[in-house]
Design an enzyme around this catalytic site. Structure first.
Site, PDB file in Angstrom:
ATOM      1  N   SER A  46       0.823  -1.212   0.000  1.00  0.00           N
ATOM      2  CA  SER A  46       0.000   0.000   0.000  1.00  0.00           C
ATOM      3  C   SER A  46       0.851   1.254   0.000  1.00  0.00           C
ATOM      4  O   SER A  46       0.315   2.357  -0.169  1.00  0.00           O
ATOM      5  CB  SER A  46      -0.910   0.022   1.239  1.00  0.00           C
ATOM      6  OG  SER A  46      -0.136   0.010   2.422  1.00  0.00           O
ATOM      7  N   HIS A  75      -3.187  -3.774  -5.426  1.00  0.00           N
ATOM      8  CA  HIS A  75      -3.485  -3.302  -4.081  1.00  0.00           C
ATOM      9  C   HIS A  75      -4.962  -3.453  -3.752  1.00  0.00           C
ATOM     10  O   HIS A  75      -5.799  -2.677  -4.199  1.00  0.00           O
ATOM     11  CB  HIS A  75      -3.047  -1.841  -3.929  1.00  0.00           C
ATOM     12  CG  HIS A  75      -3.309  -1.280  -2.569  1.00  0.00           C
ATOM     13  ND1 HIS A  75      -3.627   0.045  -2.350  1.00  0.00           N
ATOM     14  CD2 HIS A  75      -3.305  -1.872  -1.342  1.00  0.00           C
ATOM     15  CE1 HIS A  75      -3.815   0.238  -1.063  1.00  0.00           C
ATOM     16  NE2 HIS A  75      -3.629  -0.902  -0.433  1.00  0.00           N
ATOM     17  N   GLU A  78      -6.338  -1.296  -6.794  1.00  0.00           N
ATOM     18  CA  GLU A  78      -5.436  -0.429  -7.544  1.00  0.00           C
ATOM     19  C   GLU A  78      -4.416  -1.300  -8.277  1.00  0.00           C
ATOM     20  O   GLU A  78      -3.670  -2.051  -7.634  1.00  0.00           O
ATOM     21  CB  GLU A  78      -4.703   0.542  -6.610  1.00  0.00           C
ATOM     22  CG  GLU A  78      -5.609   1.578  -5.967  1.00  0.00           C
ATOM     23  CD  GLU A  78      -4.862   2.505  -5.012  1.00  0.00           C
ATOM     24  OE1 GLU A  78      -5.167   3.705  -4.978  1.00  0.00           O
ATOM     25  OE2 GLU A  78      -3.963   2.020  -4.280  1.00  0.00           O
ATOM     26  N   ASN A  90      -4.267   6.481  -0.911  1.00  0.00           N
ATOM     27  CA  ASN A  90      -3.516   6.965   0.250  1.00  0.00           C
ATOM     28  C   ASN A  90      -2.943   8.353   0.036  1.00  0.00           C
ATOM     29  O   ASN A  90      -2.707   9.085   0.998  1.00  0.00           O
ATOM     30  CB  ASN A  90      -2.402   5.982   0.607  1.00  0.00           C
ATOM     31  CG  ASN A  90      -2.916   4.820   1.430  1.00  0.00           C
ATOM     32  OD1 ASN A  90      -3.888   4.945   2.165  1.00  0.00           O
ATOM     33  ND2 ASN A  90      -2.281   3.670   1.301  1.00  0.00           N
TER      34      ASN A  90
END
Length: 509
Positions: free
Chosen positions: A124, A145, A157, A195
């Site tokens: 991540s 991900h 992802e 993120n």
């Protein structure tokens, strides 16, 4: 169109924690023979048993048939060693977030599996480019991900490093789709999409708390009730774990060479130092001990409706107030848009939607002492709460009239200390700014970013979709005023916003 890996293709998952076992469950349900490996003795076998139990529970609840549950369980097995994964067509790594550990694992795998086997890392936060750099054939590796819990969360992802072959990324994208997920392509940059773009949701709340604009409970309530997020930022940090959230922020900040946009919060650092890490420790920004009563958000006391309400123009807030006041039989009049941009007048009070200036600065610059600024809402027609701030020159009678007007429309009012911008508007503007920078830097396209933020973290709208709804001129103005007020590069405007602003002709004199 690229084809997914066929169901007959063996899939191996390394790491039997929550993520690894969840990914194994997803692949097994999609029809693949799946082997789960963990270096800890007995961990993989225990994880397989746990996944089989979860499948049985889903069948018992009617969420899949008994036959489907049994078939998926029959496709799961624990591997005794890495050598047992030699015939894999895809290996997904979900081990500890450590670059050297991941590099070493893939180097070992490369000597065991066939040349056509694809590699995927569930990292991540670590550069996919860096993980692949130790391979003889880095083209076969990409990020895949998943979000926790993997069997439930739709987003994946698909992250390409510098060396990732496009065919690798496309095959993983098609495979994730075949597994019932919604994949998005992203470039390997710090934080990937979710993120990275999510940072302002936490950082703006922490900045407002640091400036004593209001309290934690009120900020959470505003982001839920007015903005429409499922959880307030402090509730979400408590759920994630303050140590984890702080570490991700630090990682992204350092990866961007200490760019002030991602500067970590001293307040969050203090909580981590205290061991107040959120729900898992029983105390974070909120107290989760048994018997503790959560305080109420700051809410202005009820006042009688003011006389002489005037609504100006046809802005979303003016239209919503008209509908809400009419539904409650509260008298008002309507006038054309005022030259100063006000939305409403109540007695001496002049109400404006926040534009990133403090109410006090706006009052000084417009010569309107009784200035009140109102925050953004996802939907003014249905919002149950709004934040307001009053200029220091606003007298008590005018302040009360502004609060009474919003209350008469059925809106709970949180009166905040005056500061540049208000919580929802500045947070949405910063999310849109970060998303625009990600598009501008080729991390992902706009549609992928909006999809990722809706599915990955449950945002009510994608940040770019929200920016379009508000209007780029408003987003740009809010950011410019925040930058001017703070004098920090943190609030610099994305070049993409500037480009589209001028392309639309809005920047013409």
């Amino acid at each position: 169109m690229t084809n997914p890996l066929p169901p007959s293709c063996p899939v191996s998952v390394i790491g039997s924690g929550a993520m690894g076992s969840g990914i194994a469950q997803v692949a097994a349900r999609a029809g693949h023979p799946v082997r789960l490996f963990d270096a800890r003795p007995g961990a993989a076998a225990s994880a397989v048993d746990a996944v089989c139990q979860r499948l049985s529970t889903l069948a018992a609840k009617g969420k899949l048939s008994t036959d489907e549950a049994r078939a998926a369980a029959s496709r799961l097995s624990a591997a005794a060693s890495l050598a047992d994964l030699a015939d894999s067509g895809l290996v997904i790594e979900a081990i500890v977030e450590d670059l050297e550990a991941k590099r070493g694992l893939f180097r070992e795998l490369e000597a065991l599996v066939g040349a056509d086997c694809l590699f995927a890392t569930n990292t991540s936060s670590i550069s996919v480019t860096a993980i692949a750099a130790g391979l003889h054939n880095p083209r076969r590796l990409a990020g895949m991900h998943f979000f926790n819990p993997a069997p439930v969360m739709a987003l994946v992802e698909i992250v390409s490093g510098l060396a990732t072959d496009r065919a690798t990324a496309d095959t993983l994208f098609a495979t994730a789709t075949a597994w019932g997920k919604t994949p998005v392509h992203a470039k390997s940059t710090p934080g990937f999409i979710v993120n990275r773009v999510a940072r302002p949701y936490y950082s703006e709340a922490l900045r407002l708390l640091h400036e004593c604009v209001t309290d934690i409970v009120t900020l959470d309530a505003l982001m839920r009730d007015a903005a429409g997020f499922r959880m307030g930022p402090f509730e979400l940090m408590d759920l994630i774990g303050l140590d984890v959230n702080f570490a991700v922020t630090n990682s992204i900040w350092q990866a961007f060479f200490n760019d002030p946009r991602y500067t970590p919060s001293q307040i969050q650092q203090e909580y981590v130092a205290a061991g107040w890490l959120g729900r898992k420790t029983g105390r974070g920004f909120h107290d989760y001990e048994d018997g503790v009563v959560k305080p109420d958000p700051e809410t202005a006391a009820a006042l009688p409706p003011p006389a002489g309400i005037v609504l100006h123009g046809t802005s979303p807030l003016a239209e919503a107030l008209a509908q809400r006041l009419t539904a409650r039989d509260v008298p008002f009049t309507r006038e054309a848009q005022a030259n100063d941009g006000r939305v409403a007048t109540a007695g001496k009070a002049r109400l404006y939607v926040t534009d990133g200036r403090s109410a006090t600065r706006r009052a000084a610059e417009t010569g309107t002492a009784d200035t009140v600024v109102v925050d953004l809402a996802s939907n003014y027609a249905t919002t149950s709460r709004l934040a307001v701030a009053m200029a220091e020159t606003c007298d008590n009678e005018a302040a009360d009239a502004s609060v009474a007007l919003l209350q008469a429309a059925g809106i709970a009012v949180s009166h905040l200390r005056d500061a540049p911008g208000l919580p929802v508007m500045r947070t949405v503007a910063m999310l849109a700014n970060e998303a625009s920078d990600a598009v501008n830097q080729g991390v992902a396209n706009a549609a992928a970013i909006d999809t990722a933020m809706r599915l990955g973290v449950g945002y009510p709208r994608g940040p770019l979709e929200w920016a379009d709804a508000i209007g780029l001129p408003t987003i740009r103005t809010v950011l410019a005023n925040l930058a001017d007020a703070y004098g920090e590069d943190r609030y610099r405007i994305s070049p993409l916003i500037e480009q589209r602003y001028y392309a639309a002709g809005t920047g013409q004199p």
